[in-house]
Design a protein around this motif. Structure first.
Motif, PDB file in Angstrom:
ATOM      1  N   ASP A  73       0.831  -1.211   0.000  1.00 19.17           N
ATOM      2  CA  ASP A  73       0.000   0.000   0.000  1.00 19.17           C
ATOM      3  C   ASP A  73       0.863   1.258   0.000  1.00 19.17           C
ATOM      4  OD1 ASP A  73      -2.292  -1.459  -0.011  1.00 19.17           O
ATOM      5  OD2 ASP A  73      -2.638  -1.339   2.152  1.00 19.17           O
ATOM      6  N   THR A  74       1.885   1.272   0.832  1.00 18.56           N
ATOM      7  CA  THR A  74       2.750   2.450   0.929  1.00 18.56           C
ATOM      8  C   THR A  74       3.450   2.715  -0.393  1.00 18.56           C
ATOM      9  OG1 THR A  74       3.097   2.022   3.278  1.00 18.56           O
ATOM     10  CG2 THR A  74       4.674   3.455   2.171  1.00 18.56           C
ATOM     11  N   ARG A 106       0.628   3.708  -3.274  1.00 17.89           N
ATOM     12  CA  ARG A 106       0.001   5.007  -3.011  1.00 17.89           C
ATOM     13  C   ARG A 106       1.032   6.126  -2.958  1.00 17.89           C
ATOM     14  NH1 ARG A 106      -4.358   3.210   1.683  1.00 17.89           N
ATOM     15  NH2 ARG A 106      -5.664   1.919   0.305  1.00 17.89           N
ATOM     16  N   ARG A 137       0.576   9.245  -5.482  1.00 20.05           N
ATOM     17  CA  ARG A 137       0.234  10.582  -4.982  1.00 20.05           C
ATOM     18  C   ARG A 137       1.448  11.475  -4.786  1.00 20.05           C
ATOM     19  NH1 ARG A 137      -3.891   8.239  -0.343  1.00 20.05           N
ATOM     20  NH2 ARG A 137      -5.353   7.237  -1.793  1.00 20.05           N
ATOM     21  N   GLU A 193      -3.872   1.330  -8.294  1.00 19.96           N
ATOM     22  CA  GLU A 193      -4.637   2.518  -7.942  1.00 19.96           C
ATOM     23  C   GLU A 193      -4.484   3.549  -9.053  1.00 19.96           C
ATOM     24  OE1 GLU A 193      -4.772   4.202  -4.182  1.00 19.96           O
ATOM     25  OE2 GLU A 193      -4.630   2.313  -3.062  1.00 19.96           O
ATOM     26  N   THR A 217      -5.552   7.812 -10.337  1.00 20.64           N
ATOM     27  CA  THR A 217      -6.083   9.138 -10.028  1.00 20.64           C
ATOM     28  C   THR A 217      -6.882   9.709 -11.189  1.00 20.64           C
ATOM     29  OG1 THR A 217      -4.014  10.131 -10.820  1.00 20.64           O
ATOM     30  CG2 THR A 217      -4.204   9.707  -8.460  1.00 20.64           C
TER      31      THR A 217
END
Length: 1019
Positions: free
Chosen positions: A329-330, A333, A337, A362, A364
């Protein structure tokens, strides 16, 4: 030579360099070729302007004006063609493109012919020579700007429709460059075409050359995508440093002018010394230049530094993480981002897929990587393992070495929607792949960022490997605790299914296997009871014969079985063996589950990828199997006990219902008897008319109420119903009419399809009506939940089976399969508390079965629930006792009769009726009063209620019998309840007549006459 004279030469050199660069990148590309034509036309324009500004006389200037217009006339056609190819819309706009080239050829011919209608000569202006426009020049002006503006509009429309940020950025660059060129050219043309009309306009500086200089840079940036050298950074630095240098120089010039004025230094200007000094101060690392340069770098290049800082921060954070999920996740993401990018996906190696599968993704912007798996044997992984660093997808076209590698399988690379493909390596082995989209800012990843990304990915691979090792150690540490918790949970579980599921789930989790299952022996076969399967869909056969499978071998030998290679066991279940091979499951471990007799009652087994099972794992599975055996026996006993308790509760419910119905029947039948009797009296005494008709209606309604009560009693105690000829279609029609109003209120449409050849039934019409009403009511409640509310009632004759068939169907949601087998159970209901008792369908089943029929739930296309009722149509050979006696009984001689009943209305009614028939009547409110009246006189007949407070009817009968009277009276009993076993036994022993309340006056007369007749025969 001034900057004004040198600028066209600079533009000429830049355009030639861009043409060469485009051809070098990809000479076979139509876009690159047309771009080359376009910048070549601008190069001709730039070179012509350079020579024009050096022309010594009008004739030389005119020659170079003609040369300039060779490039200028061709430029709109090349520009329009470039835009169409850039936007992939050449086919749709082909007529306009042909028109542009044709007009270009015409004006080129006119220009080269030297026709004065196009250009009459040259004019001298403050900035050099300019063309003297002829009449056709205005037409050329229209052509020039028509196609330039048309291309601009196409670009603007495409910019609004573009779904990719990268594509929007490229279009924006071309749009900006085209806008500057159009604006600059417009200023240049207006400057000399309107000069005769607007005095002083010729003094405006010709900005066309600087504009097309910037246009060329923008177009080149959009095409080569910064890959040979970072044009955007070059442009940005030139712009920023130029602006700052100009500002510093302006300040120095102002200070110089002040000094010159103060000290009278006229005629000796220091401007040409000060101006270069300003640039030097700006660029050179002097005490003034260094902080200025740092400030410029922070101002202009903050985003690249932000990306660099993000990557460094991620590297630090991941080095301290020991959880794989958190680390993934780290990483994803943080990249998404922190840079930020359009999308980011992490793929990790999966043995089963033999490739890299998306683990986390993921976005954006709504974009995705476009692939779920990258095969290990593919060209992408092969390249990543052979080389170091990051694979920049677009360089696969520019770099010939990369292009040659991917040429045999270019589609594999094209399927990946990513700007960067970053390998995660442990030594030389790729363990994962990062796919990064474009930067949201539209900027590129520079060399330093690519190096940092490569280092970060490798560090992430190391961190994920360490995290997996830590998790395995942590999982082993928790193993003992989990085993204890499992034993505790199993000890409190009573349901067999829950126990089996729990055993299998924990087996799979603790052993880390892909497939775990549990089979029990039933009817000589191994039946699947619980399992956990692999995501790949490892097939599991629900039933196996003992001997055809590995689990069957465990049962046969009643011993644990360990198989390291399932493929080496060809004798057992070849289909299952092939499925295991396809799923990559080669190892098998099975242990027997002992039954109560010591023989194997089942097997607990696991499949795993090729690896030897340790002795501890065999022991662990054996312990689970032993515990399963004990708990299965415990759950079986608990289930039997629960079933017995449930049966007992249901029996108690039915017994309680019977007692309740008996009391209700007695309390209702007494007033109903009075209502029936007095209605009969009124009907017989009143003249024909509405009042007599009303009395008849009252009598009919009271009889119906009595029959409904008897139906409940018959259901509870299985008493035979009262039978007569019944037309089933009439029963259906009356039931529908009865429910017509509530159906109409809820907008329910009901259709009747009634067979015309249906014979009469020998049945109880009121009970059948109750069945139809209950079924229609249930269907009515079901269709309230849906928009289409339809009911259907159908009757048919099954002549071959001698049965009348009734179907009631609705368009409701139907009956779920899991509760279909329970809908006829008493007290079972799916309705909320207070909205249903669960007795409706149970009552229907009891009534139908008492008529020798059946009721079942079936399916019918287009409907939800469909209930099928079948009733036999045969009529009995003989009538039931008393069935033929329907006529009004004949009068009997006057007798002395004693009426005994605790209900005053019933007692009064019977007294009045019998008195009207000429009998001498006495009335007693209870049995004790009746005994006293027997002491005072003789009675020929006693009409007595059975249930009375104090002494009841049977007790009165026994007391009279005990007194041994010389002429004992004859008994006729009445009751609102014949449910009691003692009451039924008493009536069978005494053979006394008994009337069920409510009854008609003809019934009591008939009973009295029959009782007297039987007494006369016996005497």
């Amino acid at each position: 030579m001034s900057l004004h004279h040198v600028l066209p030469l600079v533009a000429f050199g830049l355009n030639l360099a861009l043409a060469a660069l485009a051809l070098f990148h990809n000479a076979g590309s139509r876009l690159h070729r047309v771009f080359t034509y376009f910048v070549s036309a601008m190069a001709v324009w730039n070179l012509g302007v350079f020579m024009l500004r050096r022309a010594p006389d009008p004739s030389a200037a005119y020659f170079w004006e003609v040369a300039i217009h060779v490039g200028v006339i061709a430029m709109p056609a090349f520009y329009y063609h470039f835009v169409l190819i850039f936007l992939d819309s050449t086919v749709r706009r082909r007529p306009w493109l042909v028109t542009a080239y044709l007009v270009s050829v015409v004006f080129s011919a006119i220009n080269l012919s030297g026709a004065s209608a196009f250009m009459q000569g040259v004019l001298a202006t403050p900035w050099g020579w300019a063309p003297a426009a002829g009449p056709l020049y205005n037409v050329f002006f229209a052509y020039f700007y028509f196609f330039l503006l048309a291309g601009l509009l196409h670009l603007a429309a495409a910019y609004r429709r573009a779904g990719s940020g990268f594509r929007r950025n490229r279009i924006k660059l071309v749009l900006l460059g085209a806008t500057l060129t159009i604006a600059g050219g417009f200023v240049d043309i207006i400057r000399f075409t309107l000069a005769p009309v607007v005095p002083g306009l010729e003094r405006v500086y010709p900005v066309g050359i600087p504009a097309n200089l910037i246009c060329a840079v923008m177009f080149g940036t959009a095409i080569v995508r910064y890959r040979m050298f970072d044009l955007s950074v070059v442009v940005k630095k030139v712009a920023v440093y130029g602006a700052v240098g100009a500002a510093v120089t302006a300040v120095l010039i102002a200070l110089t002018w002040v000094v010159e004025q103060a000290f009278g230094l006229h005629g000796v200007s220091a401007v040409w010394i000060v101006a270069p000094l300003g640039l030097i101060l700006t660029l050179v690392r002097t005490p003034l230049g260094r902080p200025l340069e740092d400030w410029i770098e922070r101002l202009a290049f903050d985003k690249p530094r932000g990306c660099h800082d993000t990557l460094v921060d991620l590297s630090k954070r991941m080095s301290m993480m020991l959880e794989v999920g958190r680390l993934v996740d780290t990483l994803v993401r943080g990249l998404l981002r922190g840079i930020p990018v359009t999308h980011c996906a992490l793929l990790v190696y999966d043995d089963k897929a033999d490739g890299f599968v998306v683990c986390r993704e993921e976005t954006t912007s709504g974009e995705t990587a476009g692939v779920r798996t990258i095969p290990r044997s593919g060209r992408i992984v092969c390249w990543l393992e052979r080389t170091e660093g990051v694979l920049v997808k677009e360089e696969a076209i520019l770099d010939r070495r990369i292009a040659q590698h991917f040429e045999p399988a270019l589609s594999e690379l094209e399927e990946v929607n990513a700007s960067l493909i970053v390998p995660m390596k442990l030594e030389t082995r790729v363990t994962g792949i990062l796919l990064l989209g474009e930067k949201l800012s539209g900027a590129i990843f520079d060399g330093q960022e690519l190096e940092l990304l490569s280092v970060l990915a490798n560090q992430a691979a190391i961190a994920m490997g360490n995290a997996r090792l830590y998790e395995e150690a942590e999982r082993e540490r928790r193993r003992i605790k989990v085993l204890y918790e499992l034993a505790r949970r199993l000890a409190t579980a009573n349901e067999a299914d829950r126990i089996l599921d729990l055993i299998v789930e924990e087996t799979s989790r603790l052993l880390g296997v892909e497939v775990a299952g549990l089979r029990l022996v039933e009817e000589g076969d191994l039946v699947l009871k619980a399992w956990t399967g692999s995501p790949g869909g490892f097939p599991v056969r629900p039933r196996l014969r003992i001997g055809e499978s590995l689990t069957g071998r465990v049962v046969a030998t009643n011993a644990p079985l360990v198989v390291d290679d399932v493929l080496a066991e060809p004798r057992y279940d070849p289909d299952h063996r092939r499925a295991a091979e396809a799923a990559g499951l080669h190892s098998f471990l099975g242990v027997p589950i002992a039954g109560s007799d010591g023989a194997a009652a089942g097997v607990l087994y696991v499949y795993a990828r090729r690896r030897p099972f340790s002795a501890d794992e065999v022991s662990l599975l054996g312990a689970f199997a032993d515990q399963t055996s004990v708990l299965l026996e415990k759950s079986r006993m608990a289930a039997e006990r629960k079933q017995a308790e449930e049966a007992l509760r249901q029996g108690e419910k039915l017994a309680t219902m019977g007692q309740l119905l008996a009391g209700v029947a007695h309390e209702l039948n007494n007033p109903l008897t009075a209502i029936v009797g007095y209605a009969t009296l009124l009907s017989s005494t009143l003249p024909d008319g509405s009042a007599k008709s009303a009395a008849g209606h009252i009598e009919t309604a009271a009889h119906r109420c009595g029959r409904i009560v008897r139906n409940f009693l018959a259901l509870a105690r299985k008493r035979p119903p009262e039978r007569k000829r019944v037309a089933l279609n009439e029963v259906v029609t009356e039931s529908v009419e009865l429910l017509a109003y509530p159906l109409r209120v809820d907008d329910v449409k009901i259709t009747q399809d009634l067979a015309g050849d249906l014979p009469d039934l020998w049945a109880d019409p009121h009970q059948l009506q109750q069945v139809v009403v209950n079924l229609l009511t249930n269907a009515h409640h079901a269709v309230r939940q849906v928009a289409t509310r339809r009911l259907s009632v159908m009757t048919r004759l099954d002549a071959g089976r001698g049965r009348a068939v009734l179907r009631v169907a609705d368009t409701g949601p139907g009956v779920p399969p899991e509760i279909g087998a329970r809908i006829f159970e008493p007290f079972f209901t799916t309705k909320p508390v207070g909205q249903g008792t669960g007795l409706g369908l149970s009552l229907c089943q009891g009534i139908v079965e008492s008529h020798g029929g059946s009721i079942a739930l079936e399916s019918l296309p287009g409907y939800g629930a469909v209930f099928r009722v079948e009733v036999p149509v045969e009529r009995p050979l003989a009538l039931e006792p008393g069935g033929a006696e329907t006529a009004t009984p004949a009068a009997v001689p006057a007798r002395t009769i004693l009426v005994v009943d605790d209900e005053a209305p019933v007692r009064s009614l019977l007294s009045d009726v019998l008195a009207l028939d000429g009998h001498r009547v006495g009335a007693a409110p209870d049995a004790r009063t009746a005994l006293r009246m027997l002491d005072d006189g003789l009675y020929d007949l006693i009409v007595s209620d059975i249930r009375m407070p104090g002494l009841d009817g049977p007790a009165l009968y026994r007391e009279v019998e005990r007194r041994r009277l010389s002429s004992p009276p004859i008994f006729v009993f009445m009751t609102g309840d014949v449910l009691g076993a003692e009451t039924l036994k008493f009536l069978e022993q005494t053979r006394a007549r008994c009337l069920s309340k409510p009854f008609s006056m003809d019934d009591i007369r008939r009973a009295i006459r029959q009782a007297l007749s039987e007494a006369a025969v016996l005497s």
